[in-house]
Design a protein around this motif. Structure first.
Motif, PDB file in Angstrom:
ATOM      1  N   VAL A  24       0.597  -1.286  -0.360  1.00 45.96           N
ATOM      2  CA  VAL A  24       0.213   0.191  -0.541  1.00 45.96           C
ATOM      3  C   VAL A  24       0.727   1.133  -0.462  1.00 45.96           C
ATOM      4  O   VAL A  24       1.542   1.387   0.967  1.00 45.96           O
ATOM      5  CB  VAL A  24      -1.095   0.139   1.306  1.00 45.96           C
ATOM      6  N   ASP A  25       0.679   1.923  -1.228  1.00 46.38           N
ATOM      7  CA  ASP A  25       1.842   3.170  -1.376  1.00 46.38           C
ATOM      8  C   ASP A  25       0.516   4.464  -2.033  1.00 46.38           C
ATOM      9  O   ASP A  25       0.409   4.476  -2.692  1.00 46.38           O
ATOM     10  CB  ASP A  25       3.064   3.264  -2.618  1.00 46.38           C
ATOM     11  N   TYR A  26       0.429   5.265  -0.839  1.00 48.43           N
ATOM     12  CA  TYR A  26      -0.629   5.879  -1.303  1.00 48.43           C
ATOM     13  C   TYR A  26       0.163   7.456  -1.794  1.00 48.43           C
ATOM     14  O   TYR A  26      -0.522   8.503  -2.748  1.00 48.43           O
ATOM     15  CB  TYR A  26      -1.251   7.307   0.140  1.00 48.43           C
ATOM     16  N   PHE A  27       1.693   7.422  -1.156  1.00 51.85           N
ATOM     17  CA  PHE A  27       2.418   9.032  -1.550  1.00 51.85           C
ATOM     18  C   PHE A  27       3.147   8.820  -2.067  1.00 51.85           C
ATOM     19  O   PHE A  27       3.881   9.918  -2.510  1.00 51.85           O
ATOM     20  CB  PHE A  27       2.881   9.184  -0.432  1.00 51.85           C
ATOM     21  N   ASN A  28       3.482   7.770  -3.427  1.00 48.76           N
ATOM     22  CA  ASN A  28       4.213   7.589  -4.364  1.00 48.76           C
ATOM     23  C   ASN A  28       5.632   7.428  -3.738  1.00 48.76           C
ATOM     24  O   ASN A  28       6.505   8.049  -3.885  1.00 48.76           O
ATOM     25  CB  ASN A  28       4.694   9.603  -4.995  1.00 48.76           C
ATOM     26  N   CYS A  29       5.961   6.784  -3.174  1.00 54.05           N
ATOM     27  CA  CYS A  29       7.129   6.052  -1.607  1.00 54.05           C
ATOM     28  C   CYS A  29       8.218   5.974  -2.183  1.00 54.05           C
ATOM     29  O   CYS A  29       9.011   5.838  -2.178  1.00 54.05           O
ATOM     30  CB  CYS A  29       6.703   5.422  -0.106  1.00 54.05           C
ATOM     31  N   GLN A  30       7.268   4.321  -3.549  1.00 49.15           N
ATOM     32  CA  GLN A  30       8.344   3.870  -4.116  1.00 49.15           C
ATOM     33  C   GLN A  30       9.651   4.379  -5.116  1.00 49.15           C
ATOM     34  O   GLN A  30      10.883   4.385  -5.135  1.00 49.15           O
ATOM     35  CB  GLN A  30       7.849   2.702  -4.822  1.00 49.15           C
ATOM     36  N   THR A  31       9.050   5.752  -5.638  1.00 50.66           N
ATOM     37  CA  THR A  31       9.338   6.756  -6.270  1.00 50.66           C
ATOM     38  C   THR A  31      10.975   7.281  -5.278  1.00 50.66           C
ATOM     39  O   THR A  31      11.918   7.791  -5.856  1.00 50.66           O
ATOM     40  CB  THR A  31       8.465   7.715  -6.765  1.00 50.66           C
ATOM     41  N   ASP A  32      10.376   7.518  -4.240  1.00 50.58           N
ATOM     42  CA  ASP A  32      11.943   8.272  -3.576  1.00 50.58           C
ATOM     43  C   ASP A  32      12.749   7.329  -3.483  1.00 50.58           C
ATOM     44  O   ASP A  32      13.824   7.587  -2.831  1.00 50.58           O
ATOM     45  CB  ASP A  32      11.067   8.390  -1.931  1.00 50.58           C
ATOM     46  N   ILE A  33      12.112   6.055  -3.140  1.00 49.49           N
ATOM     47  CA  ILE A  33      13.672   5.137  -2.387  1.00 49.49           C
ATOM     48  C   ILE A  33      14.057   4.513  -4.019  1.00 49.49           C
ATOM     49  O   ILE A  33      14.763   4.462  -3.749  1.00 49.49           O
ATOM     50  CB  ILE A  33      12.310   2.777  -2.433  1.00 49.49           C
ATOM     51  N   LYS A  34      13.256   4.629  -5.443  1.00 47.31           N
ATOM     52  CA  LYS A  34      13.608   4.433  -6.090  1.00 47.31           C
ATOM     53  C   LYS A  34      15.122   5.485  -6.596  1.00 47.31           C
ATOM     54  O   LYS A  34      16.455   5.374  -6.772  1.00 47.31           O
ATOM     55  CB  LYS A  34      12.933   4.183  -7.149  1.00 47.31           C
ATOM     56  N   GLU A  35      14.706   6.565  -6.443  1.00 46.28           N
ATOM     57  CA  GLU A  35      15.669   7.464  -6.905  1.00 46.28           C
ATOM     58  C   GLU A  35      16.805   8.118  -5.726  1.00 46.28           C
ATOM     59  O   GLU A  35      17.060   9.258  -5.193  1.00 46.28           O
ATOM     60  CB  GLU A  35      14.879   8.912  -7.029  1.00 46.28           C
ATOM     61  N   ARG A  36      15.932   7.268  -4.341  1.00 47.87           N
ATOM     62  CA  ARG A  36      16.852   7.513  -2.994  1.00 47.87           C
ATOM     63  C   ARG A  36      17.274   9.052  -2.813  1.00 47.87           C
ATOM     64  O   ARG A  36      17.592   9.813  -2.646  1.00 47.87           O
ATOM     65  CB  ARG A  36      18.789   7.303  -3.332  1.00 47.87           C
ATOM     66  N   ARG A  37      15.368   9.614  -2.532  1.00 45.98           N
ATOM     67  CA  ARG A  37      15.633  10.304  -1.607  1.00 45.98           C
ATOM     68  C   ARG A  37      14.298  10.946  -0.333  1.00 45.98           C
ATOM     69  O   ARG A  37      13.255   9.836  -0.270  1.00 45.98           O
ATOM     70  CB  ARG A  37      14.951  10.624  -3.359  1.00 45.98           C
TER      71      ARG A  37
END
Length: 883
Positions: free
Chosen positions: A595-608
């Motif tokens: 469950v990812d409501y806040f686009n968290c996976q993108t931040d993990i991918k972009e290491r942010r």
């Protein structure tokens, strides 16, 4: 040797991008990775004045390529034999591409990746940005690339940037007549026959309520224009989703098109080894029959096609509401407390009467109407939807009728609410940005943000942990709860980092569930009623933290949070950073759903590192230290906006007026990191050291002290002694090395140390300062002098002394004590003295200490030596009249 290449089966976009790249890499050789589409070959035949110097791939010595420039692609599988160059020692890789990110993407030394409709658009932008002039022919070629890849600006992937680039190219002399001759193509009689066969083969599938057409055909020879046939089929029949399979020679070609965000064809093409966008993709399939390919396609459709979202799935619940008799002033406080803009007004807890917005409330207060009930000024003309309403219904109210909040009502009872933000989170990749085209769904679409991570769970976690997670979900379902693993456990699972700190969040009564879980496992439970949390202690000692899904709000900046019950979404929203705001559903029916409501996976991918709302650091300044710790430990970067808000919070001096113990807990965690020096340096960059102690600076001397501490601890760990120490304390001593004793006193008071810990720290600080002065003298100390100087010091103080002693002889003295001297013991004990005739009393301590000194200094070795030493130095006649 430098080479410019593109994907196999090159089109106009890849051709134009290669020619454009040549202007940036004039010494590079252009070479296709494989065949070109027929329209490219026709172009070269018809327009011979476009002399383009291409080399055949077979004539290029791949082992001598030192720089590879890839345009319009970024997967090794798409560049044919040029993928072999990637193994060349020291190869430089430069990538220019517009396709969405995929797990198989190559990482370049130089990357220009932009979310536009064509790679030609990117080069047009680069020429404009850098002021590079281009010829009429070059402008025409780039225009062809844009027109082809955007379907003459008809495809859903078209962006405003593509139109702007085409306009600029027209100004540079692009010939639209040549473009139309090359791009617009009429079907031949043969192609019309093939199109007719394709249409006849089409089968309709309804998957998750969405109509999908699958067509297939076997051809005796390769047909260049198959993609054109698929496009014409889609336009003629006005299809929303079309998958076409064509068997040609020994391969099967897949062409996929979609106009619906629910069907991301790029995902499906990638499972076939191909690629593309959410709306247009393709793949070449080897070693598979048509039947096998079709069966796999149907399986993938059932796997990836997400259902059309219903209001009941999208809504947030439970809902924050107010009664009709609450004052407008108090309602405005509720709006501010929860950072929302609209409140439903309800009677008897569930009957919707209307809504009150922040704008109305603030205007009413401005006009001195704040004490009136909200029922006087609430909006009662509010459109509602049932929980079974479709995505189209939601879009119509929010986008077309501009209603910011939709109450979801069943049988006159308020079930939940859907906000404009909820809808945007569903429709676009990043909710932090305005959408360019709401119909575009890319790799970070809703289905990705709510994907199943079973494969990662099975691959990365051991069998015992998987069984534990499944059991937690089964216990939750049995008792009517929904349980989720949340926070760092989920983050580290996606990062492939081991983390057995298991945090469970329950929608419902978390304490009740924790007791049920403890009963099931035969464990114990500790509860914390104030925060609705509990700790389940398993029979083997393993701990599970259980919390009720909750919402925190802060009465004032840097206050302790007030906790109320909420939904999972609000629970995740209250968390510190997006990377910690994901959950994994553990209930059996949906086990492993991320469950990812806040686009968290993108931040993990972009290491942010990114906070979830703008007042995050103001409400809890300890998050500043946490941001730095996560950034340095995981090699992430604090996002630009988050960094700006961090600096603003530092300027507000919030640390001077809030609780010291919570702040020091974060400092301890930083000082306990494997290498805390980068984090301490980062703290100095943000001007945070002044909050530890006024005037504290990260200068060369402090850095040297910290490096010495690092070396001392590395040396100590290599001894493999089963004697743990508090690393944070050693680094704290090093940071305060040049500060007087009185400063440590202030530090302990500021950070609310307990009286016992304060006394221990002050005692060690005073003693180590004195010892360092003693060790700094020129006189060489005997073993016994070293022993008495150091024998009462803690492990932390000893490591600090090794690091801070400037003379080699001093360092050697302390290290000798740690490895040898502190373990010295005499072979003679008090019982032996009694047998020898010595009367018990203070003389025992005197004799044994003197004997230990003799042993340390090498005067005695054996037990016989010790007996002789005692008899010589303490003859029994001296005991007459003694105690």
């Amino acid at each position: 040797m430098e080479v410019i290449t593109t994907h196999m089966n090159a089109d106009f976009d890849s051709l134009a991008s290669m020619v454009a790249a040549k202007k940036f890499y004039p010494d590079a050789v252009m070479a296709f990775a494989g065949s070109q589409e027929k329209n490219i070959r026709d172009f070269f035949a018809r327009f011979s004045h476009y002399f383009l110097d291409f080399k055949r791939q077979k004539k290029i010595p791949l082992s001598k390529v030192t720089k590879l420039i890839i345009v319009d692609a970024r997967q090794a599988s798409r560049i044919g034999n040029f993928a072999k160059c990637l193994k060349n020692p020291g190869i430089e890789l430069h990538i220019y591409d517009h396709h969405p990110d995929t797990p198989d993407d190559l990482k370049g030394d130089v990357e220009v990746i932009r979310p536009v409709g064509s790679t030609s658009t990117i080069f047009a932008q680069l020429f404009r940005e850098k002021g590079i002039s281009i010829t009429n022919d070059e402008a025409t070629l780039l225009s062809m690339g844009i027109y082809e890849d955007t379907g003459s600006f008809n495809y859903a992937t078209t962006t405003p940037d593509d139109l702007e680039a085409a306009s600029w190219l027209l100004e540079q002399g692009a010939d639209l007549h040549t473009v139309s001759q090359s791009i617009a193509r009429e079907l031949t009689v043969y192609q019309l026959g093939l199109l007719n066969d394709l249409i006849k083969s089409a089968v309709n599938y309804t998957i998750q309520g969405i109509e999908i057409v699958v067509a297939k055909m076997d051809l005796t020879e390769y047909v260049d224009e198959f993609a054109l046939l698929v496009r014409r089929f889609m336009v003629m029949e006005n299809l929303n989703v079309l998958f076409a399979l064509a068997g040609m020679e020994d391969r099967i070609y897949l062409i996929a098109r979609s106009r619906m965000p629910e069907v991301n064809v790029g995902e499906i093409a990638r499972d076939f080894g191909g690629g593309g966008h959410a709306s247009a993709a393709s793949a070449t399939v080897k070693d598979m029959t048509m039947v096998e390919a079709e069966e796999k396609l149907i399986r993938l459709l059932n796997k990836y096609v997400r259902p059309q979202s219903l209001a009941g799935e999208l809504m947030s619940h439970p809902v924050i509401t107010v009664p009709p008799d609450i004052s407008i002033k108090n309602a405005n406080q509720v709006l501010t407390r929860y950072s929302i803009t609209v409140l439903p007004v309800v009677q008897d807890k569930s009957k919707l009467l209307g809504i009150i917005s922040r704008r109305v409330a603030e205007k009413a207060i401005f006009h001195n109407l704040g004490n009136l009930p909200v029922s006087d000024y609430m909006t009662t003309d509010v459109a509602t939807l049932p929980s079974a309403a479709s995505l189209a219904d939601i879009q119509e109210l929010i986008i077309e009728h501009r209603q910011r909040l939709i109450p979801v009502v069943d049988k006159d009872e308020l079930q939940g609410v859907i906000t404009r933000t909820d809808l945007l989170n569903l429709l676009i990749n990043d909710p932090a940005h305005q959408p360019k085209n709401l119909s575009v769904a890319d790799d970070r679409s809703y289905v990705e943000r709510h994907r199943n991570v079973n494969s990662q769970i099975v691959e990365f976690l051991n069998k015992e942990v998987i069984i534990l997670l499944r059991t937690i979900g089964e216990v939750a379902k049995k008792n009517g709860f929904t349980a989720y693993a949340v926070g760092g456990f989920v983050r580290d699972l996606l990062l492939r980092i081991k983390n057995l700190d298991l945090d469970i969040v329950v929608e419902g009564d978390g304490i009740k569930f924790a007791k049920q879980l403890a009963d099931f496992f035969g464990g114990a439970v500790r509860t914390h009623e104030k925060f609705s949390t509990a700790l389940v202690i398993m029979p083997d000692g393993f701990n599970i933290d259980v919390a009720t899904a909750r919402l925190e709000y802060y009465e004032y900046p840097a206050a302790m949070p007030t906790v109320e019950l909420s939904s999972l979404k609000l629970d995740l929203y209250r968390r510190d950073f997006t990377i910690n705001a994901m959950a994994i559903n553990l209930n059996p029916d949906t086990f492993g759903t991320l469950v990812d409501y806040f686009n968290c996976q993108t931040d993990i991918k972009e290491r942010r590192i990114r906070i979830l709302h703008n007042l995050s650091f103001v409400e809890d300044p300890t998050r500043i230290f946490r941001a730095i710790r996560f950034e340095q430990r995981m090699g992430f970067t604090i996002g630009k906006h988050t960094e700006k808000l961090l600096k603003n919070a530092v300027k507000m001096n919030l640390f001077n007026r809030f609780f010291g113990s919570r702040c020091f807990t974060e400092l301890k965690l930083i000082f306990s990191e494997e290498n805390p020096i980068p984090a301490i340096r980062r703290m100095a960059e943000f001007d945070l050291l002044k909050f530890i102690l006024p005037g504290l600076k990260f200068d060369k001397r402090m850095e040297k002290n910290l490096r010495e501490i690092q070396r001392a601890m590395a040396w100590y760990k290599l001894l493999y002694l089963d004697e743990p120490f508090q690393q944070w304390q050693v680094y704290l001593f090093a940071i305060l090395a040049d500060s007087p004793y009185s400063d440590l006193k202030i530090f302990c008071m500021k950070f609310e140390f307990s009286e016992r810990h304060k006394k221990e720290l002050l005692k060690e600080k005073e003693a180590t300062d004195k010892i360092l002065r003693e060790l700094g003298r020129s006189r060489r100390l005997s073993n016994s002098e070293i022993y008495w100087l150091l024998q009462e010091r803690s492990h932390e103080s000893l490591l600090y002394l090794i690091a801070m002693a400037r003379k080699k002889t001093a360092k050697k003295a302390v290290s000798h004590f740690v490895t040898h001297l502190r373990h010295y013991k005499t072979l003679i004990h008090g019982s032996d003295l009694k047998k020898m005739g010595y009367k018990s009393g203070p003389i025992y301590k005197t004799i044994l200490n003197h004997l230990l000194e003799a042993k340390l200094d090498g005067v005695v070795e054996t037990k016989a030596d010790e007996l002789a030493f005692i008899k010589s130095n303490y003859p029994l006649k001296k005991q007459k009249g003694g105690s």
